[in-house]
Write an enzyme that holds these catalytic residues in place. Structure first.
Site, PDB file in Angstrom:
ATOM      1  N   LYS A   2      27.518  43.706  46.753  1.00 41.98           N
ATOM      2  CA  LYS A   2      26.689  42.628  46.204  1.00 41.98           C
ATOM      3  C   LYS A   2      25.640  42.204  47.225  1.00 41.98           C
ATOM      4  CE  LYS A   2      30.333  41.112  43.055  1.00 41.98           C
ATOM      5  NZ  LYS A   2      31.440  40.194  42.733  1.00 41.98           N
TER       6      LYS A   2
ATOM      7  N   ASP B 211      28.248  33.652  38.094  1.00 42.26           N
ATOM      8  CA  ASP B 211      29.334  34.453  37.509  1.00 42.26           C
ATOM      9  C   ASP B 211      29.629  34.032  36.065  1.00 42.26           C
ATOM     10  OD1 ASP B 211      30.549  36.554  38.871  1.00 42.26           O
ATOM     11  OD2 ASP B 211      31.648  35.228  40.225  1.00 42.26           O
TER      12      ASP B 211
ATOM     13  N   GLN C 110      34.461  35.198  45.207  1.00 42.88           N
ATOM     14  CA  GLN C 110      35.089  36.459  44.808  1.00 42.88           C
ATOM     15  C   GLN C 110      36.552  36.217  44.445  1.00 42.88           C
ATOM     16  OE1 GLN C 110      33.351  39.327  44.441  1.00 42.88           O
ATOM     17  NE2 GLN C 110      35.178  40.385  43.702  1.00 42.88           N
TER      18      GLN C 110
HETATM   19  N1  GUN Z   1      36.697  39.869  40.840  1.00 41.94           N
HETATM   20  C1  GUN Z   1      36.651  40.898  39.978  1.00 41.94           C
HETATM   21  N2  GUN Z   1      35.517  40.850  39.244  1.00 41.94           N
HETATM   22  C2  GUN Z   1      34.838  39.752  39.663  1.00 41.94           C
HETATM   23  C3  GUN Z   1      33.580  39.183  39.276  1.00 41.94           C
HETATM   24  O1  GUN Z   1      32.857  39.644  38.400  1.00 41.94           O
HETATM   25  N3  GUN Z   1      33.241  38.068  39.954  1.00 41.94           N
HETATM   26  C4  GUN Z   1      34.032  37.512  40.912  1.00 41.94           C
HETATM   27  N4  GUN Z   1      33.610  36.396  41.493  1.00 41.94           N
HETATM   28  N5  GUN Z   1      35.181  38.019  41.276  1.00 41.94           N
HETATM   29  C5  GUN Z   1      35.583  39.142  40.647  1.00 41.94           C
END
Ligand code: GUN
Length: 284
Positions: A53, A120, A97
């Site tokens: 990311k 998100d 995350q």
């Molecule tokens: N863990 C697995 N997929 C995601 C996601 O799309 N966003 C976040 N913040 N954590 C995750």
């Protein structure tokens, strides 16, 4: 029939080029888009996702900040950091995350993120807005799936769509988006009695369960569009999806590979949400 393979890397590259231009325009106006990523603990998959990311932000000109905390961090420390980022005008998107270590109440943490910076789309307010058909931020993975379908010119109106998986991150928002696009949606999960009965009826089949190769070719309707959201690591270290690609591609008309399908699109839509958020902040 051998399916056409939907290349998420190619579509992402195209979308990221236009995102890079939008980010440059905002930067020239004095409002460079900024994303803050919070990672707690040492989950290796999360570390890879966060690294990717941050790299993607750099490539499109989005400012990024990474905050890492050890696994035994008291939740208050992370909540304090979120409060500071909520008030920071350089930051337009905040991502925590998941999963978080066991001492955390995930809902509490997700609600602490300002709904205006929740790129998100996990905040209850944003989930509610999506359910009402008036989204502010769409969760990145289902958003990426919708972009892939749209780029292929696939209309969902009246189609039978089957979502396998009911998670907050993918299954539920995916279902809401498909309903919004006028598909007839069935949601299957671990307690579904005859999964194959449902999947064989799907014109569009979305697999988001986290079980390697669980959806086999016999479970796919001939000519279906098969979207594989799963990313699973096999004992030999290789990645695979929730769909048994080799058998399913002989039955489907379109299929996404793993890796190189939905995965890159998820990060692309995170960039899109961050830039959109900066755009809104610049317009204020
Ligand atoms: N863990 C697995 N997929 C995601 C996601 O799309 N966003 C976040 N913040 N954590 C995750």
């Amino acid at each position: 029939m051998t399916a056409k393979i939907l290349d998420g890397n190619a579509l992402s590259a195209k979308l990221r080029e236009s995102l890079r231009q939008r980010a440059a325009e905002l930067t020239a106006q004095g409002c460079q888009p900024g994303l803050a990523v919070i990672l707690v603990g040492e989950n290796p998959a999360s570390q890879v996702y966060v690294r990717n990311k941050i790299k993607a932000c750099e490539a499109v000109g989005v400012h990024s900040e990474k905050y890492e905390f050890p696994a035994d961090t008291p939740p208050e420390k992370v909540l304090q950091k979120i409060a500071a980022l909520n008030a920071d005008p350089k930051i337009h998107g905040i991502l925590v995350q998941l999963p978080l270590p066991p001492q955390f109440d995930e809902d509490e943490v997700l609600e602490a993120v300002s709904a205006e910076k929740d790129v998100d789309g996990f905040h209850a307010e944003n989930v509610g807005l999506l359910a009402q058909g008036n989204p502010r931020f769409i969760s990145c993975t289902p958003y990426g799936v919708m972009e892939m379908l749209s780029a292929e010119g696939i209309s969902l109106r009246g189609k039978e769509a089957v979502v396998v998986g009911r998670s907050n991150i993918v299954g539920k928002p995916m279902t809401l988006l498909l309903i919004g696009a006028s598909a007839t949606v069935t949601v299957c999960h671990s307690q579904t009695r005859d999964l194959a009965f449902h999947t064989r009826r799907a014109d569009v089949l979305i697999a988001a369960v986290g079980k390697p190769k669980m959806i086999t070719g016999e479970m796919v309707k001939p000519g279906a569009v098969v979207i594989d959201v799963g990313i699973n690591r096999l004992p030999d270290g290789k990645l695979c999806g929730d769909v048994d690609f080799d058998s399913a591609k002989e039955v489907a008309s379109l299929i996404t590979p793993v890796p190189g399908g939905v995965g890159p699109m998820t990060i692309t839509m995170l960039l899109a949400n961050t830039i959109e958020s900066a755009d809104r902040a610049a317009g204020k």
